[in-house]
Scaffold this active site. Structure first.
Site, PDB file in Angstrom:
ATOM      1  N   LYS A 186      -1.015   4.765  -6.686  1.00  0.00           N
ATOM      2  CA  LYS A 186      -1.214   3.818  -5.384  1.00  0.00           C
ATOM      3  C   LYS A 186      -0.057   3.592  -4.803  1.00  0.00           C
ATOM      4  O   LYS A 186       1.061   3.524  -5.177  1.00  0.00           O
ATOM      5  CB  LYS A 186      -2.030   2.534  -5.860  1.00  0.00           C
ATOM      6  CG  LYS A 186      -1.026   1.506  -6.265  1.00  0.00           C
ATOM      7  CD  LYS A 186      -1.913   0.192  -6.474  1.00  0.00           C
ATOM      8  CE  LYS A 186      -1.035  -1.218  -6.939  1.00  0.00           C
ATOM      9  NZ  LYS A 186      -0.252  -1.602  -5.898  1.00  0.00           N
ATOM     10  N   LYS A 221       2.978  -1.325 -15.657  1.00  0.00           N
ATOM     11  CA  LYS A 221       4.468  -1.806 -15.181  1.00  0.00           C
ATOM     12  C   LYS A 221       5.269  -2.139 -16.298  1.00  0.00           C
ATOM     13  O   LYS A 221       6.471  -1.988 -16.319  1.00  0.00           O
ATOM     14  CB  LYS A 221       4.149  -3.364 -14.566  1.00  0.00           C
ATOM     15  CG  LYS A 221       3.328  -3.408 -13.010  1.00  0.00           C
ATOM     16  CD  LYS A 221       3.500  -4.710 -12.460  1.00  0.00           C
ATOM     17  CE  LYS A 221       2.945  -4.527 -10.889  1.00  0.00           C
ATOM     18  NZ  LYS A 221       3.172  -5.499 -10.137  1.00  0.00           N
ATOM     19  N   LYS A 233       4.290  -2.247  -3.632  1.00  0.00           N
ATOM     20  CA  LYS A 233       5.660  -2.581  -3.060  1.00  0.00           C
ATOM     21  C   LYS A 233       6.588  -1.997  -3.995  1.00  0.00           C
ATOM     22  O   LYS A 233       8.010  -2.072  -3.518  1.00  0.00           O
ATOM     23  CB  LYS A 233       5.387  -4.007  -2.917  1.00  0.00           C
ATOM     24  CG  LYS A 233       4.936  -4.445  -1.671  1.00  0.00           C
ATOM     25  CD  LYS A 233       5.076  -5.841  -1.549  1.00  0.00           C
ATOM     26  CE  LYS A 233       3.760  -6.737  -1.824  1.00  0.00           C
ATOM     27  NZ  LYS A 233       3.551  -7.174  -3.131  1.00  0.00           N
TER      28      LYS A 233
HETATM   29  P1  ATP Z   1       3.611  -4.726  -6.844  1.00  0.00           P
HETATM   30  O1  ATP Z   1       3.841  -3.137  -6.747  1.00  0.00           O
HETATM   31  O2  ATP Z   1       4.640  -5.617  -6.569  1.00  0.00           O
HETATM   32  O3  ATP Z   1       2.522  -5.078  -7.607  1.00  0.00           O
HETATM   33  P2  ATP Z   1       1.515  -4.066  -4.527  1.00  0.00           P
HETATM   34  O4  ATP Z   1       1.917  -3.327  -3.494  1.00  0.00           O
HETATM   35  O5  ATP Z   1       0.661  -3.845  -5.836  1.00  0.00           O
HETATM   36  O6  ATP Z   1       2.974  -4.809  -5.116  1.00  0.00           O
HETATM   37  P3  ATP Z   1       0.488  -7.088  -4.388  1.00  0.00           P
HETATM   38  O7  ATP Z   1       1.347  -8.170  -3.938  1.00  0.00           O
HETATM   39  O8  ATP Z   1       0.537  -6.902  -5.977  1.00  0.00           O
HETATM   40  O9  ATP Z   1       1.253  -5.744  -3.965  1.00  0.00           O
HETATM   41  O10 ATP Z   1      -0.949  -7.023  -4.159  1.00  0.00           O
HETATM   42  C1  ATP Z   1      -1.360  -7.846  -2.905  1.00  0.00           C
HETATM   43  C2  ATP Z   1      -2.739  -7.048  -2.733  1.00  0.00           C
HETATM   44  O11 ATP Z   1      -2.559  -5.905  -1.973  1.00  0.00           O
HETATM   45  C3  ATP Z   1      -3.894  -7.247  -3.682  1.00  0.00           C
HETATM   46  O12 ATP Z   1      -4.943  -7.706  -3.334  1.00  0.00           O
HETATM   47  C4  ATP Z   1      -3.775  -5.722  -4.087  1.00  0.00           C
HETATM   48  O13 ATP Z   1      -5.100  -5.533  -4.638  1.00  0.00           O
HETATM   49  C5  ATP Z   1      -3.728  -5.007  -2.756  1.00  0.00           C
HETATM   50  N1  ATP Z   1      -3.190  -3.676  -2.928  1.00  0.00           N
HETATM   51  C6  ATP Z   1      -2.082  -3.500  -3.529  1.00  0.00           C
HETATM   52  N2  ATP Z   1      -1.660  -2.084  -3.350  1.00  0.00           N
HETATM   53  C7  ATP Z   1      -2.797  -1.664  -2.543  1.00  0.00           C
HETATM   54  C8  ATP Z   1      -3.081  -0.161  -2.251  1.00  0.00           C
HETATM   55  N3  ATP Z   1      -2.246   0.838  -2.378  1.00  0.00           N
HETATM   56  N4  ATP Z   1      -4.388   0.036  -1.444  1.00  0.00           N
HETATM   57  C9  ATP Z   1      -5.108  -1.124  -1.298  1.00  0.00           C
HETATM   58  N5  ATP Z   1      -4.820  -2.376  -1.819  1.00  0.00           N
HETATM   59  C10 ATP Z   1      -3.798  -2.451  -2.578  1.00  0.00           C
HETATM   60 MG    MG Z   2       0.127  -5.402  -7.326  1.00  0.00          MG
END
Ligand code: ATP
Ligand code: MG
Length: 331
Positions: A194, A112, A197
């Site tokens: 991955k 990040k 969001k």
């Molecule tokens: P950001 O990019 O803002 O970090 P994010 O998509 O990583 O958003 P988070 O809110 O950080 O989402 O994570 C919420 C949950 O979703 C956590 O348990 C994280 O491990 C899981 N998670 C995030 N991305 C993935 C993915 N690509 N596959 C499986 N689990 C995921």
């Molecule tokens: Mg995340």
């Protein structure tokens, strides 16, 4: 005694299939087996720039998603992180327990930070300590998360162990619960990354609130690997990812999925996946729309009270053990 789970997601954007398949779906399954707390981690969200005019609404939208995917507020505690000030207070104490050298090793921070360049906040660096506070405040046994959070969970455990060693037994040392399949759903456009969001590329993520058109377009445009065979194979990450999604949504075995697609082409896989996903998302989206604002407020108020009842005694104990506040405390 019933064992306890804690987990959360950030209101940083729209929830995608990775969040659902890697985390939220397991929360729903585990909530009847464990005493469960599910948090909307808005303090984590501001570790990177957020639009203040929409963060509140995004926070509430995420709460709606929790409920719509099946978190039952009669059974589980759903609350907003900033509503329970103990999270920020414990973070400060844990900041004095965690080590710079440990945080410098965190790969999420490095990833990040690379995107932020000169505007990297101290909050982004401290993200894992806030996460440790979230978890340890509730004497959590199990933390259901995606694979990307494994390293943060290790840091949480190490911080708990160090605190217990230096100040006396205070925290339960939690375990991660990371599913065997679905823990790392990849971007549809860049399968080495991955699904996230905060990804700038909107085509990489299938969102829980995407309409049928968007879902179809995203799957249609999904990159594929060379070759034609449709089978689970980690060395072909694009097809492997699409098959994992298919396997998780249909709940068919990997063998059944491979048999089903034997002799068929990528277009067929993408088409079926799009159709299935649209059908799968329809009732979730319907439920999101049905959640009444007042009812949501009630759930979040109740969640805050329930969370505080557990968090406060833990923080009191931490303050007592560290000599911040004695038993003859004024407050
Ligand atoms: P950001 O990019 O803002 O970090 P994010 O998509 O990583 O958003 P988070 O809110 O950080 O989402 O994570 C919420 C949950 O979703 C956590 O348990 C994280 O491990 C899981 N998670 C995030 N991305 C993935 C993915 N690509 N596959 C499986 N689990 C995921
Ligand atoms: Mg995340």
């Amino acid at each position: 005694m019933t064992r306890r789970i804690f987990s959360g997601a950030q209101p940083t954007g729209n929830v995608h299939l990775g969040n659902y398949l890697g985390a939220l779906r397991n929360w729903v399954a585990l909530q009847h087996e464990y005493e469960s707390l599910f948090c909307i981690v808005n303090l984590h969200a501001i570790t990177v720039a957020q639009d203040p005019s929409s963060l509140l609404e995004k926070t509430r939208d995420l709460a709606r998603i929790y409920l719509a995917v099946g978190i039952d507020p009669q059974v589980s505690t759903v609350f907003i992180q900033s509503d329970v000030s103990e999270h920020a207070e414990l973070t400060w104490v844990l900041n004095c327990v965690a080590r710079m050298s440990e945080l410098e090793r965190m790969t999420q921070y490095k990833d990040k930070a690379r995107k932020q360049q000169e505007s990297i906040s101290i909050g982004l660096f401290d993200y894992p300590v806030l996460m440790a506070a979230d978890i340890l405040l509730y004497q959590t046994d199990l933390v259901p998360v995606g694979e990307d959070q494994r390293q943060h969970l290790e840091l949480t455990r190490d911080s708990a162990i160090r605190f217990n060693r230096d100040y006396g037994e205070t925290f339960k040392v939690p375990d991660a619960f990371i599913p065997k399949v679905g823990a790392r759903i990849m971007s549809l456009s860049v399968p080495s990354r991955k699904m996230s969001k905060s990804d700038d590329d909107p085509n990489g993520c299938v969102l829980l609130m995407d309409d049928a058109d968007a879902v179809q377009k995203k799957f249609k445009r999904a990159v594929t690997d060379s070759g034609t065979e449709i089978r689970f194979d980690a060395s072909r990450p694009a097809i492997n990812n699409l098959l994992e999604i298919y396997h998780l949504i249909t709940r068919r075995t990997t063998q059944e999925v491979e048999d089903h697609f034997a002799g068929k082409g990528y277009a067929q896989l993408k088409g079926e996946l799009a159709e299935l996903t649209v059908e799968f998302l329809r009732p979730i989206q319907q439920r999101v729309r049905e959640i009444d604002d007042d009812h949501l407020d009630q759930i979040l108020d109740q969640g805050r009270e329930k969370a505080q009842r557990i968090a406060k005694p833990t923080l009191d104990e931490v303050f007592r053990r560290t000599g911040i506040r004695g038993s003859k405390s004024r407050g």
